[in-house]
Design an enzyme around this catalytic site. Sequence first.
Site, mmCIF file in Angstrom:
data_model
loop_
_atom_site.group_PDB
_atom_site.id
_atom_site.type_symbol
_atom_site.label_atom_id
_atom_site.label_comp_id
_atom_site.label_asym_id
_atom_site.label_seq_id
_atom_site.Cartn_x
_atom_site.Cartn_y
_atom_site.Cartn_z
ATOM 1 N N LYS A 60 0.833 -1.221 0.000
ATOM 2 C CA LYS A 60 0.000 0.000 0.000
ATOM 3 C C LYS A 60 0.862 1.263 0.000
ATOM 4 C CE LYS A 60 -2.589 -2.787 -0.399
ATOM 5 N NZ LYS A 60 -2.520 -4.256 -0.335
ATOM 6 N N GLY A 196 -0.769 -14.350 -13.452
ATOM 7 C CA GLY A 196 -1.833 -14.350 -12.451
ATOM 8 C C GLY A 196 -2.469 -12.981 -12.306
ATOM 9 N N ALA A 197 -3.743 -12.867 -12.735
ATOM 10 C CA ALA A 197 -4.457 -11.585 -12.613
ATOM 11 C C ALA A 197 -5.323 -11.588 -11.360
ATOM 12 C CB ALA A 197 -5.313 -11.337 -13.857
ATOM 13 N N VAL A 199 -5.316 -10.668 -6.944
ATOM 14 C CA VAL A 199 -5.165 -9.428 -6.188
ATOM 15 C C VAL A 199 -3.744 -8.872 -6.282
ATOM 16 C CG1 VAL A 199 -5.774 -8.365 -4.006
ATOM 17 C CG2 VAL A 199 -6.714 -10.567 -4.570
ATOM 18 N N ILE A 200 -2.739 -9.758 -6.114
ATOM 19 C CA ILE A 200 -1.353 -9.282 -6.133
ATOM 20 C C ILE A 200 -0.959 -8.832 -7.532
ATOM 21 C CG2 ILE A 200 1.068 -10.004 -5.878
ATOM 22 C CD1 ILE A 200 0.224 -11.675 -3.480
ATOM 23 N N GLY A 291 -1.252 -17.172 -6.271
ATOM 24 C CA GLY A 291 -1.830 -17.658 -5.025
ATOM 25 C C GLY A 291 -0.764 -17.975 -3.988
ATOM 26 N N HIS A 464 -23.049 15.870 3.009
ATOM 27 C CA HIS A 464 -23.008 16.364 1.631
ATOM 28 C C HIS A 464 -21.955 17.453 1.502
ATOM 29 C CE1 HIS A 464 -24.388 17.575 -2.318
ATOM 30 N NE2 HIS A 464 -24.291 18.833 -1.902
HETATM 31 P P1 FAD Z 1 1.572 -14.371 8.149
HETATM 32 O O1 FAD Z 1 1.395 -12.916 8.073
HETATM 33 O O2 FAD Z 1 2.092 -15.086 6.961
HETATM 34 O O3 FAD Z 1 2.532 -14.619 9.389
HETATM 35 C C1 FAD Z 1 2.954 -15.884 9.762
HETATM 36 C C2 FAD Z 1 4.289 -15.773 10.462
HETATM 37 O O4 FAD Z 1 4.616 -17.029 11.011
HETATM 38 C C3 FAD Z 1 5.430 -15.399 9.528
HETATM 39 O O5 FAD Z 1 6.099 -14.253 9.993
HETATM 40 C C4 FAD Z 1 6.343 -16.623 9.551
HETATM 41 O O6 FAD Z 1 7.725 -16.283 9.521
HETATM 42 C C5 FAD Z 1 6.002 -17.242 10.889
HETATM 43 N N1 FAD Z 1 6.252 -18.685 10.933
HETATM 44 C C6 FAD Z 1 5.867 -19.627 10.052
HETATM 45 N N2 FAD Z 1 6.217 -20.848 10.479
HETATM 46 C C7 FAD Z 1 6.843 -20.671 11.660
HETATM 47 C C8 FAD Z 1 7.424 -21.561 12.594
HETATM 48 N N3 FAD Z 1 7.405 -22.877 12.432
HETATM 49 N N4 FAD Z 1 7.992 -21.032 13.705
HETATM 50 C C9 FAD Z 1 8.010 -19.697 13.911
HETATM 51 N N5 FAD Z 1 7.453 -18.809 13.062
HETATM 52 C C10 FAD Z 1 6.868 -19.300 11.955
HETATM 53 N N6 FAD Z 1 -4.305 -8.885 3.287
HETATM 54 C C11 FAD Z 1 -5.186 -7.910 3.548
HETATM 55 O O7 FAD Z 1 -6.109 -8.112 4.337
HETATM 56 N N7 FAD Z 1 -5.073 -6.663 2.974
HETATM 57 C C12 FAD Z 1 -4.078 -6.390 2.099
HETATM 58 O O8 FAD Z 1 -4.005 -5.262 1.592
HETATM 59 C C13 FAD Z 1 -3.144 -7.406 1.787
HETATM 60 N N8 FAD Z 1 -2.135 -7.158 0.939
HETATM 61 C C14 FAD Z 1 -1.219 -8.144 0.680
HETATM 62 C C15 FAD Z 1 -0.200 -7.883 -0.220
HETATM 63 C C16 FAD Z 1 0.738 -8.856 -0.513
HETATM 64 C C17 FAD Z 1 1.858 -8.561 -1.498
HETATM 65 C C18 FAD Z 1 0.658 -10.134 0.136
HETATM 66 C C19 FAD Z 1 1.685 -11.190 -0.141
HETATM 67 C C20 FAD Z 1 -0.359 -10.399 1.028
HETATM 68 C C21 FAD Z 1 -1.318 -9.417 1.307
HETATM 69 N N9 FAD Z 1 -2.369 -9.649 2.186
HETATM 70 C C22 FAD Z 1 -3.292 -8.665 2.430
HETATM 71 C C23 FAD Z 1 -2.532 -10.942 2.872
HETATM 72 C C24 FAD Z 1 -1.998 -10.847 4.316
HETATM 73 O O9 FAD Z 1 -0.648 -10.463 4.284
HETATM 74 C C25 FAD Z 1 -2.157 -12.191 4.997
HETATM 75 O O10 FAD Z 1 -3.517 -12.587 4.933
HETATM 76 C C26 FAD Z 1 -1.751 -12.105 6.462
HETATM 77 O O11 FAD Z 1 -0.422 -11.684 6.594
HETATM 78 C C27 FAD Z 1 -1.931 -13.461 7.127
HETATM 79 O O12 FAD Z 1 -1.594 -13.358 8.462
HETATM 80 P P2 FAD Z 1 -1.093 -14.648 9.282
HETATM 81 O O13 FAD Z 1 -0.804 -14.164 10.639
HETATM 82 O O14 FAD Z 1 -2.054 -15.750 9.108
HETATM 83 O O15 FAD Z 1 0.242 -15.120 8.549
HETATM 84 P P1 NAI Z 2 -5.050 -14.841 -6.091
HETATM 85 O O1 NAI Z 2 -5.650 -16.132 -5.729
HETATM 86 O O2 NAI Z 2 -5.752 -13.583 -5.764
HETATM 87 O O3 NAI Z 2 -4.788 -14.804 -7.666
HETATM 88 C C1 NAI Z 2 -3.992 -15.745 -8.305
HETATM 89 C C2 NAI Z 2 -4.372 -15.740 -9.772
HETATM 90 O O4 NAI Z 2 -3.429 -16.513 -10.482
HETATM 91 C C3 NAI Z 2 -5.742 -16.352 -10.021
HETATM 92 O O5 NAI Z 2 -6.512 -15.490 -10.812
HETATM 93 C C4 NAI Z 2 -5.413 -17.662 -10.698
HETATM 94 O O6 NAI Z 2 -6.404 -18.076 -11.620
HETATM 95 C C5 NAI Z 2 -4.124 -17.307 -11.407
HETATM 96 N N1 NAI Z 2 -3.291 -18.468 -11.711
HETATM 97 C C6 NAI Z 2 -3.062 -19.560 -10.944
HETATM 98 N N2 NAI Z 2 -2.224 -20.414 -11.581
HETATM 99 C C7 NAI Z 2 -1.910 -19.832 -12.749
HETATM 100 C C8 NAI Z 2 -1.084 -20.209 -13.845
HETATM 101 N N3 NAI Z 2 -0.417 -21.363 -13.833
HETATM 102 N N4 NAI Z 2 -1.004 -19.391 -14.901
HETATM 103 C C9 NAI Z 2 -1.671 -18.206 -14.937
HETATM 104 N N5 NAI Z 2 -2.477 -17.805 -13.925
HETATM 105 C C10 NAI Z 2 -2.589 -18.599 -12.847
HETATM 106 O O7 NAI Z 2 -3.578 -14.882 -5.473
HETATM 107 P P2 NAI Z 2 -2.465 -13.755 -5.373
HETATM 108 O O8 NAI Z 2 -2.772 -12.617 -6.259
HETATM 109 O O9 NAI Z 2 -1.181 -14.464 -5.495
HETATM 110 O O10 NAI Z 2 -2.640 -13.285 -3.878
HETATM 111 C C11 NAI Z 2 -2.607 -14.245 -2.824
HETATM 112 C C12 NAI Z 2 -3.529 -13.856 -1.735
HETATM 113 O O11 NAI Z 2 -2.974 -12.789 -0.972
HETATM 114 C C13 NAI Z 2 -4.876 -13.322 -2.202
HETATM 115 O O12 NAI Z 2 -5.764 -14.358 -2.500
HETATM 116 C C14 NAI Z 2 -5.319 -12.542 -1.027
HETATM 117 O O13 NAI Z 2 -5.929 -13.407 -0.117
HETATM 118 C C15 NAI Z 2 -4.028 -12.005 -0.454
HETATM 119 N N6 NAI Z 2 -3.861 -10.608 -0.871
HETATM 120 C C16 NAI Z 2 -4.804 -9.705 -0.483
HETATM 121 C C17 NAI Z 2 -4.719 -8.399 -0.864
HETATM 122 C C18 NAI Z 2 -5.779 -7.459 -0.460
HETATM 123 O O14 NAI Z 2 -6.565 -7.797 0.417
HETATM 124 N N7 NAI Z 2 -5.861 -6.269 -1.040
HETATM 125 C C19 NAI Z 2 -3.611 -7.910 -1.679
HETATM 126 C C20 NAI Z 2 -2.696 -8.946 -2.066
HETATM 127 C C21 NAI Z 2 -2.827 -10.240 -1.648
#
Ligand code: FAD
Ligand code: NAI
Length: 485
Positions: A60, A196-197, A199-200, A291, A464
Site C-alpha cells: 500500500k 496471475g491476474a 489481487v497481487i 496464489g 453532503h
Molecule cells: P503471516 O502474516 O504469513 O505470518 C505468519 C508468520 O509465522 C510469519 O512471519 C512466519 O515467519 C512465521 N512462521 C511460520 N512458520 C513458523 C514456525 N514454524 N515457527 C516460527 N514462526 C513461523 N491482506 C489484507 O487483508 N489486505 C491487504 O491489503 C493485503 N495485501 C497483501 C499484499 C501482498 C503482497 C501479500 C503477499 C499479502 C497481502 N495480504 C493482504 C494478505 C496478508 O498479508 C495475509 O492474509 C496475512 O499476513 C496473514 O496473516 P497470518 O498471521 O495468518 O500469517
Molecule cells: P489470487 O488467488 O488472488 O490470484 C492468483 C491468480 O493466479 C488467479 O486469478 C489464478 O487463476 C491465477 N493463476 C493460478 N495459476 C496460474 C497459472 N499457472 N497461470 C496463470 N495464472 C494462474 O492470489 P495472489 O494474487 O497471489 O494473492 C494471494 C492472496 O494474498 C490473495 O488471495 C489474497 O488473499 C491475499 N492478498 C490480499 C490483498 C488485499 O486484500 N488487497 C492484496 C494482495 C494479496
Amino acid sequence: MAKQFDLVVIGAGPGGYIAAIRAAQLGLSTACIESEPYADPKGAVRLGGTCLNVGCIPSKALLRSSELFDEASRGFAMHGIAVEGLKVDVPTMIRRKDNIVTQLTTGIRGLFKKNKVTLLAGRGRFVGREDDLWQLEVTGGVGKDSAEMVAARHVIVATGSSARHLDGIPVDNKMICDSSGALSFDAVPKRLGVIGAGVIGLELGSVWQRLGADVTVLEALPDFLAAADPAVAKEAWKTFTRKQGLRIHLGVKIGEVTQSKKGRESVIRIEYENNEGASTLECDRLIVSVGRIPNTTGLGAEIVGLKLDDRGRVEVNQNCQTNLENVWAVGDVVRGPMLAHKGMEEGVMVAERIAGQAGHVNYDAIPWVIYTHPEIAWVGKTETELKNAGVDFRSGQIPFLANGRALGQGDTTGFVKMLADAKTDRILGVHVIGANASELIAEAVVAMEFGASAEDIARICHAHPSLSETMHEAALAVDKRALHF
Ligand code: FAD
Ligand code: NAI
C-alpha cells in the site's frame, strides 16, 4: 526445565501477534514464536508476518507513491496544473516503504513488551505432549546454539502462508519475482510480465505500470476477477484495459519460460497459449502471483497427529479448534480468505475462547478490498452467488458520475451496488468500485453486521458532498427511489 506458558502462539503475523496481545490482556501468560528476520539488517526476527513485512503495508505504501506520480503526470492537467520535469526516484520510494515497515514492526515489538508477551526467536515445532502440556521446540534463533524447549497448555498455530511458485519458473527475486521481490525493484522495468491476474498481480502490476512499465498480465482463468460481482468485474476490465492500457490475456496456459542475455540486458521469454493461439511474451522482469500456500512444513504436525486438509491447511472448525485438545489455528494457515483482518478477528476469537469468553467471527461480513485505482471493495454475496443459491433479491446501483464530490475530485469512475433480500430487504451484499472504495465499504460492513435493511441505510443522513452519498443513493435505488439518478 522447559519454560511454561498458558499459551504459546507459533507465528507473529496479524493472526498470531493479535492473538498473543489479546491473550495477554486477558491475563494469560503468553509467548509468541517467530523465525523470520525478513529484511532486518541485524538478522533479528521481525514481527508482523507477511502483512507488515512483505504484504499489505509495503504494497500500500508503493501503491500510494505510484498513485501520486500517476496523478501528477496524468491527472493534474485537468485542474489546470502543469508539471514539468517529473521524475521517479525509485530508491527513495523503496526507502520510504522500508521505513514504514520498520516503524510498524518495531511497534509490534513495543506492544509485546507493554503487554508482557514473551518473544521466542526461532522456528517452533510440536514435539509431543506431557501432563496436558504441549511440548514445543524452538530452534535457530539468532545467537542461539541449542534448541529451546517450551511447554504450553494451549497452542495457536498462526504460521501463515508463502507465495506459490510454478514448476519450471525459478523465482530468484531479482529477475523472476514473487510478491516479495516485486516490492523491492531497484528501477522501473521497461517491460513487466505478470503471471496471475489476482489481487497481487493487479495491485503490483498497477504500481509498476503507473511508474511507466509496460505491463502484460497472463491469467489462467477464462473470466476476469471471477470472485467479484460480475458488474464490478466488467467495469474493472473496461477501466484497467481500455482506459489504463493494462494488457490482460485470459484463459492462458503457460509453456516454457526462459532467460537469456540481449547485450547487457537479461530478457525473459514466456511462451503461452490461449484461444487466440500460441504466443511469446518478452519482458525484463516477471512477477509470479498465482496464489499462496499454507506454512505447515516442519511444524511437527505428523509427530502429534495435527490434522491437515487436502490443501495442506490446518483443519479447524468454525471456532478455529483443531482436532487436538487445546490446539487452535488461525489466519492464512486455515480455511477462508487469506486476509490480514480475517486472521486478526480469528486471533481475538481464539484468545477470548481460551480465556473462557465467547469470542466469535462473522465470516459473512468480512470485507474484501483490491487497492487498484479505482479501488474495488465488497462485503457479502455477489449477484452470481445469490442467483446460484436461488435467492430472490433486489438491486440498486448508482454511478459516482451522479455524485458531486466525485465530480469535484475529478474521479467519477465506478459505482456502488447494493443487493437486498426481495422480501425482508436485509442487505445481502454491497459492491463498490471507485475512489475510496476501501473506506466506503466500512459502512456496508457495519450495516451487515447489525443485520440492517437497505431501508435502514436509506434513512441515514449522509454528509453532503461526500462519496458516501452514493451508498445512500444505492440503498434508495434498491427501492427504486434514488433522488439524484
Ligand atoms: P503471516 O502474516 O504469513 O505470518 C505468519 C508468520 O509465522 C510469519 O512471519 C512466519 O515467519 C512465521 N512462521 C511460520 N512458520 C513458523 C514456525 N514454524 N515457527 C516460527 N514462526 C513461523 N491482506 C489484507 O487483508 N489486505 C491487504 O491489503 C493485503 N495485501 C497483501 C499484499 C501482498 C503482497 C501479500 C503477499 C499479502 C497481502 N495480504 C493482504 C494478505 C496478508 O498479508 C495475509 O492474509 C496475512 O499476513 C496473514 O496473516 P497470518 O498471521 O495468518 O500469517
Ligand atoms: P489470487 O488467488 O488472488 O490470484 C492468483 C491468480 O493466479 C488467479 O486469478 C489464478 O487463476 C491465477 N493463476 C493460478 N495459476 C496460474 C497459472 N499457472 N497461470 C496463470 N495464472 C494462474 O492470489 P495472489 O494474487 O497471489 O494473492 C494471494 C492472496 O494474498 C490473495 O488471495 C489474497 O488473499 C491475499 N492478498 C490480499 C490483498 C488485499 O486484500 N488487497 C492484496 C494482495 C494479496
